[in-house]
Design an enzyme around this catalytic site. Structure first.
Site, PDB file in Angstrom:
ATOM      1  N   GLY A 255       0.825  -1.193   0.000  1.00 22.34           N
ATOM      2  CA  GLY A 255       0.000   0.000   0.000  1.00 22.34           C
ATOM      3  C   GLY A 255       0.861   1.244   0.000  1.00 22.34           C
ATOM      4  O   GLY A 255       0.583   2.221  -0.691  1.00 22.34           O
ATOM      5  N   ALA A 256       1.941   1.198   0.785  1.00 19.45           N
ATOM      6  CA  ALA A 256       2.866   2.329   0.873  1.00 19.45           C
ATOM      7  C   ALA A 256       4.131   1.849   1.570  1.00 19.45           C
ATOM      8  O   ALA A 256       4.180   0.748   2.120  1.00 19.45           O
ATOM      9  CB  ALA A 256       2.227   3.493   1.633  1.00 19.45           C
ATOM     10  N   MET A 257       5.165   2.706   1.561  1.00 23.21           N
ATOM     11  CA  MET A 257       6.429   2.392   2.215  1.00 23.21           C
ATOM     12  C   MET A 257       6.947   3.634   2.917  1.00 23.21           C
ATOM     13  O   MET A 257       7.012   4.717   2.328  1.00 23.21           O
ATOM     14  CB  MET A 257       7.454   1.891   1.188  1.00 23.21           C
ATOM     15  CG  MET A 257       8.794   1.518   1.799  1.00 23.21           C
ATOM     16  SD  MET A 257       8.652   0.165   2.986  1.00 23.21           S
ATOM     17  CE  MET A 257      10.133   0.403   3.946  1.00 23.21           C
ATOM     18  N   GLU A 258       7.364   3.461   4.169  1.00 19.96           N
ATOM     19  CA  GLU A 258       7.626   4.560   5.081  1.00 19.96           C
ATOM     20  C   GLU A 258       9.009   5.168   4.949  1.00 19.96           C
ATOM     21  O   GLU A 258       9.617   5.581   5.954  1.00 19.96           O
ATOM     22  CB  GLU A 258       7.428   4.077   6.520  1.00 19.96           C
ATOM     23  CG  GLU A 258       8.402   2.994   6.992  1.00 19.96           C
ATOM     24  CD  GLU A 258       7.928   1.566   6.793  1.00 19.96           C
ATOM     25  OE1 GLU A 258       8.440   0.668   7.489  1.00 19.96           O
ATOM     26  OE2 GLU A 258       7.029   1.356   5.937  1.00 19.96           O
ATOM     27  N   ASN A 259       9.562   5.287   3.771  1.00 20.96           N
ATOM     28  CA  ASN A 259      10.888   5.870   3.612  1.00 20.96           C
ATOM     29  C   ASN A 259      10.919   7.272   4.219  1.00 20.96           C
ATOM     30  O   ASN A 259      10.114   8.131   3.842  1.00 20.96           O
ATOM     31  CB  ASN A 259      11.245   5.978   2.130  1.00 20.96           C
ATOM     32  CG  ASN A 259      10.838   4.760   1.345  1.00 20.96           C
ATOM     33  OD1 ASN A 259      11.335   3.671   1.564  1.00 20.96           O
ATOM     34  ND2 ASN A 259       9.900   4.946   0.420  1.00 20.96           N
ATOM     35  N   HIS A 289      -0.697   6.046   8.834  1.00 15.99           N
ATOM     36  CA  HIS A 289       0.101   4.848   9.139  1.00 15.99           C
ATOM     37  C   HIS A 289       1.572   5.089   8.797  1.00 15.99           C
ATOM     38  O   HIS A 289       2.470   4.821   9.610  1.00 15.99           O
ATOM     39  CB  HIS A 289      -0.468   3.669   8.348  1.00 15.99           C
ATOM     40  CG  HIS A 289       0.275   2.389   8.485  1.00 15.99           C
ATOM     41  ND1 HIS A 289      -0.243   1.292   9.127  1.00 15.99           N
ATOM     42  CD2 HIS A 289       1.504   1.992   8.045  1.00 15.99           C
ATOM     43  CE1 HIS A 289       0.618   0.297   9.089  1.00 15.99           C
ATOM     44  NE2 HIS A 289       1.696   0.696   8.431  1.00 15.99           N
ATOM     45  N   GLU A 290       1.811   5.584   7.585  1.00 16.53           N
ATOM     46  CA  GLU A 290       3.204   5.798   7.172  1.00 16.53           C
ATOM     47  C   GLU A 290       3.858   6.901   7.995  1.00 16.53           C
ATOM     48  O   GLU A 290       5.056   6.828   8.304  1.00 16.53           O
ATOM     49  CB  GLU A 290       3.266   6.130   5.684  1.00 16.53           C
ATOM     50  CG  GLU A 290       2.664   5.073   4.769  1.00 16.53           C
ATOM     51  CD  GLU A 290       3.168   3.673   5.053  1.00 16.53           C
ATOM     52  OE1 GLU A 290       4.381   3.508   5.284  1.00 16.53           O
ATOM     53  OE2 GLU A 290       2.349   2.740   5.056  1.00 16.53           O
ATOM     54  N   HIS A 293       5.196   5.611  11.184  1.00 19.86           N
ATOM     55  CA  HIS A 293       6.484   4.928  11.013  1.00 19.86           C
ATOM     56  C   HIS A 293       7.674   5.875  11.157  1.00 19.86           C
ATOM     57  O   HIS A 293       8.799   5.408  11.391  1.00 19.86           O
ATOM     58  CB  HIS A 293       6.553   4.286   9.628  1.00 19.86           C
ATOM     59  CG  HIS A 293       5.940   2.931   9.551  1.00 19.86           C
ATOM     60  ND1 HIS A 293       6.286   1.907  10.392  1.00 19.86           N
ATOM     61  CD2 HIS A 293       5.016   2.412   8.686  1.00 19.86           C
ATOM     62  CE1 HIS A 293       5.604   0.816  10.065  1.00 19.86           C
ATOM     63  NE2 HIS A 293       4.822   1.098   9.040  1.00 19.86           N
ATOM     64  N   GLU A 312       4.976  -2.373  12.554  1.00 23.32           N
ATOM     65  CA  GLU A 312       3.671  -2.433  11.908  1.00 23.32           C
ATOM     66  C   GLU A 312       2.492  -2.373  12.872  1.00 23.32           C
ATOM     67  O   GLU A 312       1.475  -1.764  12.573  1.00 23.32           O
ATOM     68  CB  GLU A 312       3.587  -3.684  11.025  1.00 23.32           C
ATOM     69  CG  GLU A 312       4.591  -3.712   9.898  1.00 23.32           C
ATOM     70  CD  GLU A 312       4.535  -2.481   8.988  1.00 23.32           C
ATOM     71  OE1 GLU A 312       3.529  -1.746   9.013  1.00 23.32           O
ATOM     72  OE2 GLU A 312       5.511  -2.254   8.253  1.00 23.32           O
TER      73      GLU A 312
END
Length: 837
Positions: A255-259, A289-290, A293, A312
Site C-alpha cells: 500500500g505504501a512504504m515509510e521511507n 500509518h506511514e 512509522h 507495523e
C-alpha cells in the site's frame, strides 16, 4: 539469493559499525541497466565480514585502497577480509532495472510513453541498487548523487543540496537510516508543494495523472497536516527528517512504504474516477500509518525482523487512532473493527499463525511471510487492549521515553516493555507473554439466563481457546445492553482466567431487566472473536436498522459473518440479514465491507445449489439501498458496486454501460465501466472485442490492468490457456499485470470450464514460484489458487503438494492457508446440509 539469517545479522552487527554511505547512480545508460557506485566507510573489530550486492555486472571492488577480484562475489555475498579498525569499501556495478516493484523499478507509462523510476529497498533489496550491509541494525547516513536525463525530476530521502548542472542531482546526507528505508524517484514527475509547521511538503505523481492529483491535492495536504499536528501533540520528539514528500508511484506492491523524507504509495490512491468515502478514508489511514512509522521504524528501528511488530502494529494502531482523532474520517475505528480485524482473525486461525512478537525469525525470507493480519491488525488491537488496561497517559509516557532512549538507534521488545513498565508502574512480563508471545485468538461467548419476570438470573462471559493453542488471556472489555429501539448502556469488566478459570460472572447484571441484545466486547477494546447468546442473535435483525452508533453495528455484522465462517450458523442467515438490514445502512464503510466479506461466504461456503437464491437476495437489497441513497453520494456508489457484483441481470448491465436506466447522480465513469464490463465478461455477455474497445478508450496503466483481468475472465478455452501461460510462465510482464491476470482467472460461474486447471495449479505452481521474486511469486500463487473448487479432491491435491520438501517457504504458506480456507468452507457446507436434512 541467500537470505540473511538472524545469526549472521547478529554476528555482523557485533563486529562492524557503518559510518556512512556515499552513493552515486547514473540513470542515463538505457532501458535495462543503470550504473551504481557506492563508497562505504565502516569500522570493524574483526578481520572478516561480507557485504551484499546483486549486480547485473560487478565492475570493480576496492577495499582500503586494494582492488579485489570481482569474481569473488558469491551469489549476492561479497567477502571482505583483512579488515582494519577503519575501513573504506567502494563497489562499482551495473545494476538491472526490475518490473517487480523491488529494487529500482522501471515503468513506461502507456498513456504518454514517459519513463518513471522508483527505488524500493524493503526488505533486503537495497543490494539491487547499491552494495550495502543490508540489515536493519546497521544504520548510517546516506549521501546520494544522481545523474539523470535533464528533463527529469529526482527526489530522495534527504533534501536537495545542489544541482550543479542540468541532470545532476546532489542530496544532503540523511540522518542515520536503515538500508531498507533508502529510496528515490526519478522521471518527469508532476509535483505539488506546500509547507506546514516548518516542514516542507511535496506530492508527486506521473504527468498522465496530474489532473487527478490536482483534484485531490487539497485533501491530501489537509490530511497530512492534520496528522502531523496530532503526532506532534502525542510525541515529544518532533518529526525529525526535514522535508515530508509523498510520491504516488506505479506498479507498487505494498500500500505504501515509510521511507523517511519520501514516502512512496501505490498510485491507485490517486483517484481517477468517483470513489466512496471508504476509499478516501483508506488513503487517509495509510497516510497516517506511514507517518507513524517516522517514529516507529525510522527514528527507532527494530534490531531484527522478529520485532517487526514494533513497526507495523504501532503504525496500524496509531494510523487508525490519529485518523479518527484528527481528520474528518472519525469512524476509522469502525472500519478497523469490521475490515482490518476480520483480516487479523482469519490470519490468526490459519496453520501459519504466529505470535505478534515471535521469539525468533530465522532469516529475512521468513520475515517477509509475517507481514500479515497478525503483525498489523492483531498487533494494533493488542495495543488498543493495552491502552484500555494501562490508561492512555502512561502508555504515551512510555512511548516518549522509548523514543528518547533509542532515537536514531535500534530497539527490541524488551526495550519497549522497560519504558512502558517504568511509565505505568506495572510489570508487563505476564501481559507480553500472553498477548505477544502466544498465537491464536480467544472466543468470548455470552451465557445468559433470564427468569420468568424477564430479568437476568445470571450473565457470564466464557472464554475459550483452540486446543492447539490453549491460552486464555486477560481481557478488559465492554459489555453493551441494547434495547430493540437502539438505546443502550454499557459496563466495563475485566476477564481474568487466573481468577475465574475462563468463566466470568457479571454479578452487577443479576436482577437487571434483560436487554434485547447483549454485546460482549462492546467498544471493541480487545482482540477476541465474540458469540452472542441465542436470544440476542435472534434480535439482531430488529436492532440493526435502529442502532445509531456505527461501531456496535460493525461488531454485530462481524459476529454474524464470523459465526457463518465457522459453520456455527448458516450462510443463509447472513444473507437474510443483508436482505433485512443492509438497505437501511447509512454508513458506507459498513455497507461496502458487509458486501465484500459476505461474497466469499456466498461463493465458497454456501452450497452451490443455493447460490443464485442468495445472490438474488443481495441483488434486491442493493437495489433498495440504491433507491434510498442520496444521489451522487458514497452510499449510492457502494450500492451500485454491490449490485453489479451480485446481479445476473444482463439487460441492466448493458443498459448502464450504454447510459440507459442509470440512477440519477450515478456517474458511469471509467472505473465503473470496467466493473460493469468485468461482470458481463464473467457472465459470458461480453467478449474480447468489447475488452479491446475499452482498453483503447482507456490507454492508461490502470486500464491495462483492468483489461488483463477481463481477458483472464473470458469464458473461452483459448483465453484461459493464454491467461494460464501468463500466470505460470511469463516474466516479461510487470508484477501488476500478472497479478491482474491471476485475479481474473477463476470465476464462480465458470467451474466446469476451469476444472482442468485445478490439478494444473498444483502441478505448475512450484516451478512458477521460482521464476519470480518471493513477494510477487507469493501474491500470484495466492491469487491463482483455485478458490472456488471447494471439494475434497482439491484438498487432497494440496496435501500431496505440501508433502514435497522442495517448495519455497512462501508457496508452502500460501497453499497451507488456502487449503485451510477450503476446509472451513467444506465444514460450513456440511453443517448446512445437516441442518437442511
Amino acid at each position: 539469493m541467500p537470505s540473511l539469517s538472524r545469526a549472521e545479522s547478529t554476528a555482523r552487527g557485533a563486529s562492524i559499525a557503518v559510518v556512512s554511505y556515499h552513493v552515486d547512480l547514473d540513470l542515463t545508460e538505457g532501458g535495462e541497466r543503470f550504473r551504481s557506485q557506492v563508497t562505504i566507510r565502516f569500522t570493524a573489530t574483526g578481520t572478516e565480514t561480507f557485504a551484499e550486492v546483486k549486480p547485473a555486472k560487478l565492475l570493480g571492488v576496492r577495499l582500503n585502497g586494494v582492488d579485489l577480484d570481482p569474481a569473488g562475489l558469491d551469489d549476492n555475498r561479497l567477502p571482505l577480509t583483512e579488515l582494519v579498525e577503519e575501513n573504506t569499501l567502494t563497489v562499482d556495478a551495473e545494476m538491472a532495472y526490475t518490473n517487480t516493484g523491488e529494487g529500482m523499478h522501471r515503468f513506461v507509462d502507456p498513456a504518454d510513453g514517459e519513463t518513471y523510476l522508483y527505488a524500493m529497498s524493503f526488505l533486503d533489496d537495497v543490494q539491487r541498487i547499491f552494495a550495502a550491509f543490508d540489515q536493519p541494525d546497521l544504520k548510517a547516513p546516506v549521501t546520494l548523487s544522481v545523474t539523470a536525463p535533464p528533463h527529469w525530476t529526482v527526489a530522495a530521502n534527504a533534501e536537495l543540496a545542489a544541482s550543479p548542472s542540468p541532470g545532476r542531482w546532489e542530496f544532503a546526507p540523511t540522518l542515520p537510516i536503515a538500508t531498507y528505508l533508502f529510496t528515490l524517484i526519478a522521471g518527469p514527475w508532476h509535483v505539488r508543494r506546500d509547507d506546514h509547521d516548518g516542514v516542507p511538503l511535496g506530492i508527486y505523481c506521473r504527468r498522465s495523472m496530474a489532473e487527478h492529483l490536482d483534484a485531490d491535492t487539497e485533501e491530501i495536504f489537509t490530511v497530512t497536516k492534520q496528522c502531523l499536528d496530532r503526532f506532534h501533540q502525542l510525541f515529544d520528539e518532533r518529526y525529525p527528517f526535514g522535508k515530508y514528500d509523498q510520491a504516488f508511484v506505479p506498479e507498487f506492491n505494498a500500500g505504501a512504504m515509510e521511507n523517511p523524507g519520501l514516502v512512496t504509495f501505490r498510485d491507485d490512491y490517486i483517484f481517477r474516477s468517483a470513489v466512496t468515502d471508504t476509499q478516501r478514508e483508506l488513503r487517509a489511514t495509510t497516510i497516517a500509518h506511514e507517518m507513524a512509522h517516522m517514529w516507529f521504524g525510522d527514528l527507532v528501528t527494530m534490531r531484527w525482523w522478529d520485532d517487526l511488530w514494533l513497526n507495523e502494529s504501532f503504525a496500524e494502531y496509531l494510523g487508525t487512532r490519529v485518523t479518527a482523532e484528527a481528520t474528518r474520517f472519525d469512524q476509522a475505528w469502525t472500519t478497523f473493527a469490521l475490515r482490518r480485524k476480520a483480516w487479523g482473525y482469519a490470519a490468526d486461525q490459519r496453520p501459519s499463525t504466529h505470535p505478534v512478537a515471535p521469539e525468533q525469525v530465522s532469516d529475512a525470507a521468513e520475515a517477509l511471510l509475517n507481514f500479515d493480519g497478525i503483525s498489523y491488525a492483531k498487533g494494533a488491537s493488542v495495543l488498543q487492549q493495552l491502552v484500555a488496561w494501562l490508561g492512555d497517559e502512561p502508555f504515551l509516557a512510555g512511548l516518549n521515553d522509548h523514543f528518547s532512549r533509542h532515537r536514531f538507534g535500534n530497539a527490541t521488545l524488551a526495550d519497549l516493555l522497560a519504558s512502558l513498565g517504568s511509565a505505568s508502574g506495572r510489570d508487563l512480563a505476564g501481559w507480553a507473554q500472553a498477548w505477544l508471545r502466544t498465537a491464536q485468538v480467544n472466543t468470548l461467548r455470552a451465557e445468559v439466563a433470564v427468569d420468568a419476570d424477564g430479568r437476568y438470573r445470571e450473565v457470564a462471559v466464557t472464554q475459550t481457546a483452540p486446543s492447539t493453542h490453549p491460552v486464555l488471556r486477560p481481557h478488559r472489555i465492554g459489555v453493551g445492553r441494547y434495547a430493540v429501539d437502539g438505546s443502550a448502556d454499557r459496563i466495563e469488566v475485566d476477564l481474568d482466567p487466573e481468577v475465574d478459570g475462563g468463566r466470568t460472572v457479571l454479578a452487577e447484571l443479576t436482577g437487571e431487566p434483560a436487554s434485547a441484545v447483549l454485546l460482549p466486547n462492546d467498544g471493541d477494546l480487545t482482540f477476541a472473536k465474540i458469540r452472542l447468546d441465542a436470544a440476542s442473535a435472534d434480535a439482531v435483525p430488529l436492532l440493526l436498522p435502529r442502532l445509531a452508533d456505527p461501531l456496535p453495528r460493525a461488531l454485530l455484522w462481524g459476529e454474524a459473518l464470523d459465526a457463518a465462517t465457522d459453520g456455527e450458523r448458516s450462510v443463509m442467515t447472513v444473507v437474510e440479514l443483508i436482505g433485512v438490514a443492509l438497505p437501511t445502512e447509512t454508513e458506507v464503510i459498513i455497507a461496502e465491507d458487509v458486501l465484500a466479506l459476505s461474497r466469499s461466504l456466498v461463493d465458497r461456503y454456501l452450497d452451490p445449489s443455493m447460490r443464485q437464491t442468495a445472490l438474488a437476495i443481495i441483488d434486491k437489497a442493493c437495489r433498495r439501498m440504491l433507491d434510498g441513497a442520496p444521489a451522487g453520494g458514497s452510499l449510492q456508489l457502494a450500492a451500485a458496486r454491490g449490485l453489479l457484483a451480485a446481479t445476473t441481470d444482463v439487460a441492466l448491465l448493458t443498459g448502464w454501460l450504454g447510459g440507459r436506466g442509470v440512477p440519477h447522480g450515478l456517474a458511469v465513469d471509467t472505473e465503473l465501466r470496467w466493473a460493469i464490463l468485468g461482470r458481463l465478461v464473467a457472465l459470458g455477455a461480453a467478449g474480447a472485442a468489447e475488452i479491446e474497445a475499452a482498453a483503447t478508450a482507456d490507454p492508461s496503466a490502470a486500464g491495462a490492468e483492468r483489461a488483463a483481468r477481463c481477458r483472464a475472465a473470458l469464458p473461452d478455452p483459448a483465453a484461459k490457456q493464454a491467461a494460464w501461460e501468463i500466470i505460470v510462465a511469463n516474466t516479461e510482464l510487470s508484477n501488476r499485470l500478472v497479478e491482474a491476470t491471476a485475479a481474473g482467472f477463476w470465476q464462480p460461474e465458470q467451474a466446469e470450464l476451469t476444472a482442468d486447471y485445478v490439478p494444473r495449479y498444483f502441478a505448475d505452481m512450484p516451478a512458477a514460484a521460482r521464476l519470480r521474486t518471493p513477494w510477487v511469486a507469493d501474491e500470484v500463487a495466492k491469487l491463482a489458487f483455485p478458490r472456488y473448487a471447494v471439494a475434497q479432491t482439491t484438498r487432497e491435491a494440496a496435501a500431496t503438494l505440501l508433502s514435497h520438501d522442495d517448495l519455497t517457504s512462501g508457496l508452502r504458506r500460501v497453499i497451507s492457508d488456502a487449503d485451510d480456507d477450503l476446509r472451513r468452507a467444506l465444514v460450513a457446507r456440511t453443517a448446512m446440509a445437516a441442518t437442511i436434512a
